[in-house]
Design an enzyme around this catalytic site. Structure first.
Site, PDB file in Angstrom:
ATOM      1  N   ASP A   1       1.815  -6.570 -10.135  1.00 33.83           N
ATOM      2  CA  ASP A   1       1.666  -6.772  -8.698  1.00 33.83           C
ATOM      3  C   ASP A   1       1.487  -8.271  -8.465  1.00 33.83           C
ATOM      4  O   ASP A   1       0.562  -8.869  -9.004  1.00 33.83           O
ATOM      5  CB  ASP A   1       0.402  -6.010  -8.243  1.00 33.83           C
ATOM      6  CG  ASP A   1       0.484  -5.519  -6.821  1.00 33.83           C
ATOM      7  OD1 ASP A   1       0.944  -6.293  -5.970  1.00 33.83           O
ATOM      8  OD2 ASP A   1       0.067  -4.373  -6.570  1.00 33.83           O
TER       9      ASP A   1
ATOM     10  N   ASP B   1       3.320  -8.306  -3.051  1.00 30.95           N
ATOM     11  CA  ASP B   1       2.376  -7.983  -1.995  1.00 30.95           C
ATOM     12  C   ASP B   1       2.585  -8.854  -0.757  1.00 30.95           C
ATOM     13  O   ASP B   1       2.821 -10.064  -0.876  1.00 30.95           O
ATOM     14  CB  ASP B   1       0.962  -8.259  -2.555  1.00 30.95           C
ATOM     15  CG  ASP B   1      -0.151  -7.821  -1.634  1.00 30.95           C
ATOM     16  OD1 ASP B   1      -0.394  -6.615  -1.551  1.00 30.95           O
ATOM     17  OD2 ASP B   1      -0.771  -8.692  -0.984  1.00 30.95           O
TER      18      ASP B   1
ATOM     19  N   GLU C   1       6.680  -5.482  -0.336  1.00 30.69           N
ATOM     20  CA  GLU C   1       6.128  -4.883   0.891  1.00 30.69           C
ATOM     21  C   GLU C   1       6.801  -5.539   2.080  1.00 30.69           C
ATOM     22  O   GLU C   1       6.814  -6.766   2.178  1.00 30.69           O
ATOM     23  CB  GLU C   1       4.636  -5.214   0.982  1.00 30.69           C
ATOM     24  CG  GLU C   1       3.721  -4.166   0.490  1.00 30.69           C
ATOM     25  CD  GLU C   1       2.318  -4.440   1.016  1.00 30.69           C
ATOM     26  OE1 GLU C   1       1.686  -3.486   1.474  1.00 30.69           O
ATOM     27  OE2 GLU C   1       1.864  -5.584   0.962  1.00 30.69           O
TER      28      GLU C   1
ATOM     29  N   HIS D   1      -2.032   3.250  -2.838  1.00 36.48           N
ATOM     30  CA  HIS D   1      -3.482   3.021  -2.797  1.00 36.48           C
ATOM     31  C   HIS D   1      -3.986   2.624  -1.412  1.00 36.48           C
ATOM     32  O   HIS D   1      -5.184   2.432  -1.243  1.00 36.48           O
ATOM     33  CB  HIS D   1      -3.835   1.930  -3.814  1.00 36.48           C
ATOM     34  CG  HIS D   1      -3.159   0.635  -3.480  1.00 36.48           C
ATOM     35  ND1 HIS D   1      -1.789   0.461  -3.632  1.00 36.48           N
ATOM     36  CD2 HIS D   1      -3.628  -0.510  -2.952  1.00 36.48           C
ATOM     37  CE1 HIS D   1      -1.469  -0.746  -3.217  1.00 36.48           C
ATOM     38  NE2 HIS D   1      -2.560  -1.371  -2.804  1.00 36.48           N
ATOM     39  N   ASP D   2      -3.089   2.453  -0.450  1.00 27.94           N
ATOM     40  CA  ASP D   2      -3.501   2.059   0.907  1.00 27.94           C
ATOM     41  C   ASP D   2      -3.418   3.205   1.910  1.00 27.94           C
ATOM     42  O   ASP D   2      -3.702   3.003   3.096  1.00 27.94           O
ATOM     43  CB  ASP D   2      -2.584   0.936   1.430  1.00 27.94           C
ATOM     44  CG  ASP D   2      -2.771  -0.369   0.689  1.00 27.94           C
ATOM     45  OD1 ASP D   2      -3.874  -0.600   0.156  1.00 27.94           O
ATOM     46  OD2 ASP D   2      -1.813  -1.153   0.638  1.00 27.94           O
TER      47      ASP D   2
END
Ligand code: NOJ
Length: 542
Positions: free
Chosen positions: A96, A192, A249, A322-323
């Site tokens: 990440d 990210d 993202e 995870h969000d």
């Protein structure tokens, strides 16, 4: 076709995966231990959320050193072993990259804030005056720094200062950090918050959009003109010529600009879009006033728009990460059978066109956490939103209602491996409470049950990984206005698959004639009827 188009990706939140040290936090040795489990799901890659040295204000998305391993997760030797053990199973490790911001504990920031004329003075975004921008986690996006007597910008938490990408030295330092991991043999990068790296040339107030007199930073800085110049350079210095994939993202990239972002002429291989997961947030009010009501046709349209926009490129299919809250609690009406629902979503996940991304626990049908006190929640944005909601006049009960529905901690409770203490996740005290359904829902139990969600995932994965039509065939949606069923086909030459999912809790008639010549290959009900039962999902082959 590339390797990453033919297999799925398994996302691991290392903090919550498996603790081998007994300190309540998952670690890299835990991931190594479970590689065969991940292999059994047919995954070709593991995306690890950040494992770098970090004060953990935002669970690793606040990085203090880009080329280190946080001791709580292990050592560089553990990481190298993970790469080679995964390779032995034909699995690659995806890192990440969090390059919009660092932690305020990063050496670069410490130096930058020390004075206005230090060598890194211009590595972050400093201003004498602040604008009215609201950070994504709430409150002003500017923080006063006593030492330097200036404000610094933070798109997310105050402990996550934004880097200044306009400075070529910053960009080079970031490329060097990514190439450090390339040299260690990673299989790709999840990138990210990348849409925020370029700030507008002038810093002006935005239009006030709520009672706090602030204006959402997202609307002001996402995908600023000229961002692609930086991203093309990033691609050339880090990704080009390597057998890796990139998935970024992309909240805020407009569909008409997609071809510049992904595909042959784009900068990334895939973009995580947000429209199908944010659909219940589209009414624009504060999170605590939001409902999760939306029409099925709108959700299907979001998916179809993405499928259609990536016909010439590739799409990362996901319902969880995870969000996000758990998908079985989000995309099906109250009262739906959760096991059928988990299998129905999996059916869509593996039959849309693109690479399926499975988030740990999704393959077991995990449900949202059920914590009754805000003190049990760890997530910085959940706690921030709870405080804002209380300040807005909500009672604890009302505020807890939205927390339970939308908190990011819903997805972060520890993995449930077996029926032993803490679900086999840790012998110590878990950093976040284990879900209280763990004795009924865990890997050990589902391994033994041929009808479990886990074994359904394995079957689906085999079906997809062995079918050219399911991997690359064209997508077409049928009956887009139908508010009960999602029906789509995947076609290549004269071969075709059809997926049909009933999103209601009642029986629904099968649209006439569509199954003519088709044979059921899989479904979440073992037998077949000429109508669809509650939450039924079936794949037909023609
Ligand atoms: C997106 C990540 O997925 C999320 O967990 C994080 O809080 C923000 N970016 C900031 O890095």
């Amino acid at each position: 076709m590339n390797w990453w188009q033919k297999k799925s990706v398994y996302q691991i939140y290392p903090k919550s995966f498996l603790d081998t040290a007994g300190n309540g936090t998952g670690d890299l040795r835990g991931v190594i231990k479970k590689l065969d489990y991940i292999k059994s799901l047919g995954a070709g890659a593991i995306w690890l959320t950040p494992i770098y040295d970090s004060p953990q204000v935002d669970n690793g998305y606040d990085i203090a050193d880009y080329t280190s391993i946080d001791p709580r997760f292990g050592t560089m030797a553990d990481f190298d072993e993970l790469i080679s053990e995964a390779k032995a199973r034909d699995i690659k490790i995806v890192m990440d990259l969090v390059f919009n911001h660092t932690s305020d504990r990063h050496a670069w920031f410490k130096e930058s804030k020390s004075s206005r004329n230090n060598p890194k003075a211009d590595w972050y975004i400093w201003r004498d005056e602040k604008t009215n921008w609201r950070s994504i986690f709430g409150g002003s996006a500017w923080e006063w720094c006593e030492e330097r007597q200036q404000y610094y910008l933070h798109t997310f938490a105050t402990a996550q200062p934004d880097l200044n990408w306009a400075n070529p030295e910053v960009r080079q330092a970031l490329y060097d950090a990514a190439n450090f991991w390339n040299k260690r043999g990673v299989g790709g990068f999840r990138i990210d918050a990348i849409v925020y790296i370029k700030k507008p040339s002038e810093f002006k107030d935005g239009i006030v959009d709520s009672d706090d007199g602030l204006s959402s930073i997202h609307n002001i800085i996402a995908a600023t003109d000229g961002i692609l110049d930086y991203l093309r350079e990033f691609k050339e210095k880090v990704f080009d010529g390597r057998d890796i994939f990139t998935v970024a993202e992309a909240n805020g990239v407009k569909p008409e600009n997609l071809s510049e972002w992904v595909g042959d002429n784009g900068v990334f291989d895939m973009l995580f879009e947000f429209s199908h997961v944010n659909i219940m947030f589209s009414n624009g009010v504060e999170i605590w006033h939001r409902s999760n009501l939306y029409k099925l046709s709108e959700w299907k349209k979001a998916l179809s728009d993405s499928q259609n926009a990536t016909r010439e490129s590739w799409y990362p299919i996901y319902f969880e990460n995870h969000d996000r809250p758990r998908s079985v609690n989000t995309f099906f009406p109250a009262g739906s059978d959760k096991i059928l629902a988990a299998k129905a979503l999996a059916t869509i996940l593996f039959t849309l066109r693109g690479t399926p991304f499975i988030y740990q626990g999704e393959e077991l049908g995990f449900e949202n956490a059920k914590f009754n006190s805000i003190d049990d929640y760890d997530d910085i944005s959940t706690r921030g939103n709870y405080d804002l909601a209380r300040a807005d006049g909500l009672s604890d009960k009302q505020a807890m209602k939205f927390v339970q529905k939308f908190s990011r901690d819903n997805a972060r409770t520890p993995m449930q491996w077996d029926t032993s203490k803490n679900a086999g996740f840790t012998s110590g005290k878990a950093w976040l409470p284990v879900h209280d359904d763990f004795t009924a829902c865990n890997v050990e139990i589902q391994e033994k049950n041929p009808d479990s969600v886990l074994n359904f995932y394995r079957k689906l994965s085999k079906l997809r990984n062995s079918s050219d039509v399911l991997i690359s065939g064209e997508y077409e949606e049928l009956y887009p206005e139908n508010e009960e069923l999602y029906i789509f086909t995947r076609k290549s030459g004269d071969k075709k698959f059809m997926t049909i999912v009933n999103f209601t809790t009642h029986e629904v008639e099968m649209p006439a004639q569509i199954l003519k010549g088709g044979k059921k290959v899989m479904g979440n009900y073992s037998d077949e009827k000429n109508y669809l039962r509650a939450t039924e999902a079936t794949i037909y082959e023609f």
